[in-house]
Design a protein around this motif. Structure first.
Motif, PDB file in Angstrom:
ATOM      1  N   SER A 134     -21.532 104.197  35.264  1.00 18.11           N
ATOM      2  CA  SER A 134     -20.981 105.492  35.686  1.00 18.11           C
ATOM      3  C   SER A 134     -20.983 106.479  34.527  1.00 18.11           C
ATOM      4  O   SER A 134     -21.340 107.650  34.700  1.00 18.11           O
ATOM      5  N   GLN A 175     -18.498 107.300  43.134  1.00 17.58           N
ATOM      6  CA  GLN A 175     -18.047 105.948  43.463  1.00 17.58           C
ATOM      7  C   GLN A 175     -16.853 105.969  44.434  1.00 17.58           C
ATOM      8  O   GLN A 175     -16.752 105.129  45.302  1.00 17.58           O
ATOM      9  N   ASP A 235     -23.689 106.748  42.924  1.00 15.76           N
ATOM     10  CA  ASP A 235     -22.965 105.738  42.145  1.00 15.76           C
ATOM     11  C   ASP A 235     -22.192 104.827  43.097  1.00 15.76           C
ATOM     12  O   ASP A 235     -21.166 105.230  43.641  1.00 15.76           O
TER      13      ASP A 235
HETATM   14 MG   LIG Z   1     -18.902 102.763  37.757  1.00 12.61          MG
END
Ligand SMILES: [Mg+2]
Ligand SMILES: Nc1ncnc2c1ncn2[C@@H]1O[C@H](COP(=O)(O)OP(=O)(O)OP(=O)(O)O)[C@@H](O)[C@H]1O
Length: 331
Positions: A49, A98, A180
């Protein structure tokens, strides 16, 4: 002129902490052409990330970013000012984060959120923006799309919200989409559908995609290139077909052993894991970062590690073949 869309060379991210500098990402290189999908894989905390946030220019202020090159098309991302970066984001580079709920604003309708980016970045009428929103909601498989525009995020199921997120990312037809872990919050069956959808849409729109996922099964099906990250470094990169057919770094081979194989893995059997502890990335970080968990570690793994393979499929290991010949000895 090359058709490379994104080029990152020797990216390093340092995070000051109370107990010293965390060398979270070290010496990362990758590039991406239009229409190509690069998958970044690696276990939790490996820096996936952070790497994508560094490309987006969305790192926290305290995080120090250094690179020999970070270029998107003809834009130098290290020199780009905030206005240029803001214009790039949403317009030419879009990201699916995410945590889906953090990216949708609970106070605004789906329609307002979808049209906002387009109205911000393009000279279009409200009606045209709404039409585009409906078109995209239909594209991501949402029925009665028109009526969804007046709904709020909490009125949608997790799967629908994720689809809205994808539509939101695609509103301006970005050149690069960074996804992500776009499906972690969803049921396994829906995960596969959504990923398939993402890949089909990126192909259809000739977008490049960076897909971050733990799911190697997905990577094998959709990625053109794979970058395997471990503790802040890329330990192996290459065309997905080659990395899967001939994984060279012991960590990559460990990861691949962790995938359940249809017909081979017993139902309910625990997923394989790689034993051992990830080293601290505070203080002196040298040699092979995987050596504390590697069955083939040697004293020389504490020294500088050579890059092996060829320009397209590379891996970092003291063993010329990634200790493949010793593999049989591993319990
Ligand atoms: Mg991550
Ligand atoms: N703002 C921060 N301050 C301190 N440490 C951070 C910060 N952001 C990330 N880290 C640390 O940097 C490392 C890499 O984090 P990152 O979020 O990139 O991992 P990841 O590969 O995306 O993991 P996951 O698969 O769990 O999402 C982790 O050890 C994390 O704890």
């Amino acid at each position: 002129m090359t058709d490379t869309l994104l080029s990152v060379k020797n990216l390093t991210l340092n995070i000051p902490t109370g107990s010293g500098t965390l060398k979270a990402v070290r010496g990362i290189d990758f590039d991406l052409k239009r229409g190509e999908t690069l998958s970044i894989v690696g276990e939790s905390g490996s820096g996936k990330s952070l790497t994508s946030l560094a490309v987006m220019g969305l790192l926290g202020k305290s995080i120090k970013r250094q690179a020999d090159e970070m270029r998107f098309d003809d834009i130098d991302l290290q020199k780009a000012n905030r206005r240029v970066m803001r214009d790039l984001r949403g317009n030419r580079i879009a990201m699916i984060f995410q945590e889906p709920m953090t990216s949708l604003n609970p106070a605004y309708t789906i329609g307002d959120q979808l049209t906002e980016t387009l109205l911000l970045h393009r000279k279009v009428s409200k009606a045209a923006a709404r039409a585009r929103a409906v078109e995209l909601l239909e594209k991501v498989g949402i029925t009665a799309a028109e009526s969804r525009l007046s709904q709020y995020p909490h009125q949608l199921s997790g799967g629908l919200r994720q689809r809205v997120m994808i539509a939101l990312a695609l509103m301006c037809e970005p050149d690069l989409l960074i996804a992500d872990e776009p499906t972690t919050a969803l049921d396994v069956t829906i995960q596969a559908q959504i990923l398939r959808l993402l890949v089909d849409l990126t192909r259809e729109m000739n977008m490049a995609m960076i897909l971050i996922t733990h799911d190697l099964g997905v990577v094998a099906r959709v990625a053109d290139k794979v970058a395997v990250m471990y503790a802040g470094e890329l330990v192996e990169t290459g065309p997905a077909s080659e990395v899967f057919a001939a994984p060279s770094h012991p960590y990559t081979r460990g990861l691949l052993r962790c995938i359940p194989q249809p017909g081979k893995t017993e139902r309910g059997a625990p997923l394989g894991t790689i034993p051992g502890i990830v080293p601290s990335l505070i203080g002196d970080v040298s040699g092979c970062v995987f050596r504390t968990r590697c069955a083939h570690a040697r004293p020389e793994c504490r020294e500088a590690i050579p890059l092996r393979g060829d320009a397209s499929h590379e891996f970092k290991c003291v063993h010329p073949d990634g200790a493949l010949s010793e593999e049989g000895e591993v319990a």
